[in-house]
Design an enzyme around this catalytic site. Structure first.
Site, PDB file in Angstrom:
ATOM      1  N   ASP A  98       0.811  -1.228   0.000  1.00  0.00           N
ATOM      2  CA  ASP A  98       0.000   0.000   0.000  1.00  0.00           C
ATOM      3  C   ASP A  98       0.843   1.277   0.000  1.00  0.00           C
ATOM      4  O   ASP A  98       2.011   1.280   0.376  1.00  0.00           O
ATOM      5  CB  ASP A  98      -0.970   0.022   1.188  1.00  0.00           C
ATOM      6  CG  ASP A  98      -0.280  -0.167   2.537  1.00  0.00           C
ATOM      7  OD1 ASP A  98       0.759  -0.847   2.589  1.00  0.00           O
ATOM      8  OD2 ASP A  98      -0.783   0.369   3.547  1.00  0.00           O
ATOM      9  N   GLU A 156      -0.727  -1.993   5.127  1.00  0.00           N
ATOM     10  CA  GLU A 156       0.156  -1.979   6.316  1.00  0.00           C
ATOM     11  C   GLU A 156       0.052  -0.652   7.041  1.00  0.00           C
ATOM     12  O   GLU A 156       0.232  -0.576   8.257  1.00  0.00           O
ATOM     13  CB  GLU A 156       1.609  -2.261   5.899  1.00  0.00           C
ATOM     14  CG  GLU A 156       2.582  -2.424   7.065  1.00  0.00           C
ATOM     15  CD  GLU A 156       3.042  -1.112   7.674  1.00  0.00           C
ATOM     16  OE1 GLU A 156       3.218  -1.039   8.905  1.00  0.00           O
ATOM     17  OE2 GLU A 156       3.209  -0.132   6.921  1.00  0.00           O
ATOM     18  N   GLU A 157      -0.232   0.410   6.278  1.00  0.00           N
ATOM     19  CA  GLU A 157      -0.139   1.767   6.827  1.00  0.00           C
ATOM     20  C   GLU A 157      -1.350   2.202   7.639  1.00  0.00           C
ATOM     21  O   GLU A 157      -1.332   3.268   8.233  1.00  0.00           O
ATOM     22  CB  GLU A 157       0.050   2.783   5.686  1.00  0.00           C
ATOM     23  CG  GLU A 157       1.311   2.590   4.853  1.00  0.00           C
ATOM     24  CD  GLU A 157       2.567   3.077   5.563  1.00  0.00           C
ATOM     25  OE1 GLU A 157       2.486   3.511   6.720  1.00  0.00           O
ATOM     26  OE2 GLU A 157       3.638   3.020   4.931  1.00  0.00           O
ATOM     27  N   ARG A 195      18.228  -8.306  13.536  1.00  0.00           N
ATOM     28  CA  ARG A 195      18.232  -8.188  14.992  1.00  0.00           C
ATOM     29  C   ARG A 195      17.298  -9.222  15.611  1.00  0.00           C
ATOM     30  O   ARG A 195      16.151  -9.345  15.196  1.00  0.00           O
ATOM     31  CB  ARG A 195      17.757  -6.784  15.390  1.00  0.00           C
ATOM     32  CG  ARG A 195      17.679  -6.565  16.886  1.00  0.00           C
ATOM     33  CD  ARG A 195      17.140  -5.180  17.214  1.00  0.00           C
ATOM     34  NE  ARG A 195      16.943  -5.051  18.644  1.00  0.00           N
ATOM     35  CZ  ARG A 195      17.879  -4.663  19.493  1.00  0.00           C
ATOM     36  NH1 ARG A 195      19.087  -4.355  19.056  1.00  0.00           N
ATOM     37  NH2 ARG A 195      17.628  -4.595  20.785  1.00  0.00           N
ATOM     38  N   HIS A 381       8.059   8.436   4.387  1.00  0.00           N
ATOM     39  CA  HIS A 381       6.836   9.252   4.498  1.00  0.00           C
ATOM     40  C   HIS A 381       7.085  10.720   4.136  1.00  0.00           C
ATOM     41  O   HIS A 381       6.280  11.582   4.473  1.00  0.00           O
ATOM     42  CB  HIS A 381       6.186   9.136   5.902  1.00  0.00           C
ATOM     43  CG  HIS A 381       5.711   7.750   6.227  1.00  0.00           C
ATOM     44  ND1 HIS A 381       4.702   7.492   7.123  1.00  0.00           N
ATOM     45  CD2 HIS A 381       6.093   6.542   5.758  1.00  0.00           C
ATOM     46  CE1 HIS A 381       4.488   6.174   7.190  1.00  0.00           C
ATOM     47  NE2 HIS A 381       5.344   5.589   6.378  1.00  0.00           N
TER      48      HIS A 381
HETATM   49 NI    NI Z   1       6.625   0.942   5.523  1.00  0.00          NI
END
Ligand code: NI
Length: 410
Positions: A98, A156-157, A195, A381
């Site tokens: 997205d 996802e956002e 990680r 962003h």
């Molecule tokens: Ni992202």
């Protein structure tokens, strides 16, 4: 005896080198297509839960590879299953698809054609990378023991996120481990970071209404000034992190919106605040709204105001499984060399990859995509965000390498 071992080791080493250069050639073969796919997606961004054309493009592209069982778990997501020649584990690989409600300021010829919508986080690259990996791996079926499940996730956002919807649709059934990645502008292209443990925080949100009493700005004694009380609330909320929680446990409290008032001579009756709280630790996460409300209640009462407080838990934190991260790290070091693979620093950003990790042990890693010398420095962003496209081939190679590592010796 030693000679035999040395000979075997040498043979193994040569064999491994051939395997790796093999992957290198395969990646080179798809690299141009991956860049083309990324540019197509970048030019045609779609908002969360509205990825109709994107999902169709991914579906059609996957179908054309052959050898994949392609399906649509939800309206705007896509899944492809690659069943290996022999039985083994099921490995899920995830990309999000997205875009964001941002007006793009880049001027390259594949800049957004959809006004006000932009791929400003790199999800166009994630989708292209996973398509590239699917194409290579679909030609290697005979070599694989187990199943690769490619998850092309929507939304996802935007909370509640597409990952949970895909889980609810059953995409994680019988999955043994799950791996995902994010192109990372804060890291130079050519580097990869992994990680174990905490990588991304839980992004919870809140809203506060301060209810005072409006009136003339010249007569504050007849009002309860919601702006003055709201300002005290904002200031005092910052005492949670600085004075009330364990300094060794990460937490962020940010007030991001403060709305109230209509004119220079009117004291408004109410103001509205919104913001976000970020934590990793589950206990701290639970304590956050309690600590906040104690302050909001105390400050508003002290000034004769009232309040409304709303708090919503967002995605779970991304906590990487130790064993899967070790497998991932081993395979990446084998494919790229020791110096390329670095330890990742945790971030207070959120990711709904965590919804998949609740179903199977998983690991999320970062692929360097910034490049100071090419001027690719805008943060995620941002209206001028982009990625160094050299990172795409690295991503493809990484997913292919970890898949072969996990599914070649079942
Ligand atoms: Ni992202």
């Amino acid at each position: 005896m030693i000679m035999i071992i040395t000979a075997l080791l040498r043979k193994g080493f040569v064999f491994m080198n051939i395997m790796m250069s093999d992957v290198g050639n395969l990646v080179e073969n798809v690299e141009r297509d991956v860049v083309t796919w990324r540019r197509h997606l970048h030019k045609n961004p779609e908002l969360s839960f509205q990825e109709t054309r994107t999902a169709q493009f991914v579906y059609d592209t996957l179908q054309a590879f052959g050898g994949l069982e392609v399906s649509r778990p939800t309206a705007t997501s896509v899944m492809a299953r690659l069943i290996g020649a022999r039985p083994g584990k099921t490995l899920a690989l995830r990309a999000d698809m997205d875009a964001l409600p941002i007006t793009e300021e880049n001027t390259f010829d594949f800049a957004s054609d959809n006004p006000g919508v932009m791929h400003a986080c790199g999800h166009d690259g994630h989708t292209a990378i996973l398509l590239g990996a699917a194409r290579i791996l679909s030609g290697m079926r005979g070599e694989l023991a187990g199943e690769v499940r490619f998850l092309f996730q929507h939304a996802e956002e935007l909370f509640p996120g597409g990952a949970q919807q895909m889980v609810d649709a059953g995409v994680m059934e019988d999955v043994d481990l799950v791996i995902g990645a994010h192109l990372w502008a804060h890291m130079e292209v050519g580097l990869i970071a992994v990680r174990a443990g905490e990588l991304m925080a839980a992004p919870d949100t809140f809203g506060i209404t301060i209810i005072g009493k409006g009136g003339h700005a010249a007569d504050p004694e007849h009002t309860v000034d919601s702006i003055a009380v709201g300002a005290q609330v904002v200031t005092n909320l910052q005492h949670i992190v600085s004075r009330q929680t364990d300094p060794l446990k990460s937490m962020v409290v940010s007030v991001t919106k403060f709305v109230g008032g209509t004119a220079d001579n009117v004291i408004p009756g109410t103001v509205e605040l919104t913001g976000t709280v970020r934590t990793f630790d589950p206990q701290l996460r639970e304590m956050a709204p309690v600590l906040m409300e104690r302050i909001i209640k105390g400050v508003t009462e002290a000034h004769g105001a009232a309040y409304e407080f709303r708090y919503q838990n967002g995605y779970s934190p991304v906590i990487n499984n130790d064993e899967v991260t070790k497998l991932l790290e081993e395979s990446l070091k084998e494919a790229f060399g020791e110096t390329v693979v670095r330890p990742a620093l945790p971030t207070m950003g959120g990711e709904d990859f965590s919804a998949f990790q609740k179903q199977a042990p998983g690991s999320f890693f970062l692929i360097g995509a910034g490049n100071g010398s090419k001027g690719i420095t805008a943060p995620h962003h941002h209206p001028r965000f982009t990625v160094d496209e050299d990172a795409l081939a690295i991503g493809v190679k990484a997913f292919v390498a970890v898949t072969r590592h996990v599914l070649s010796n079942a």
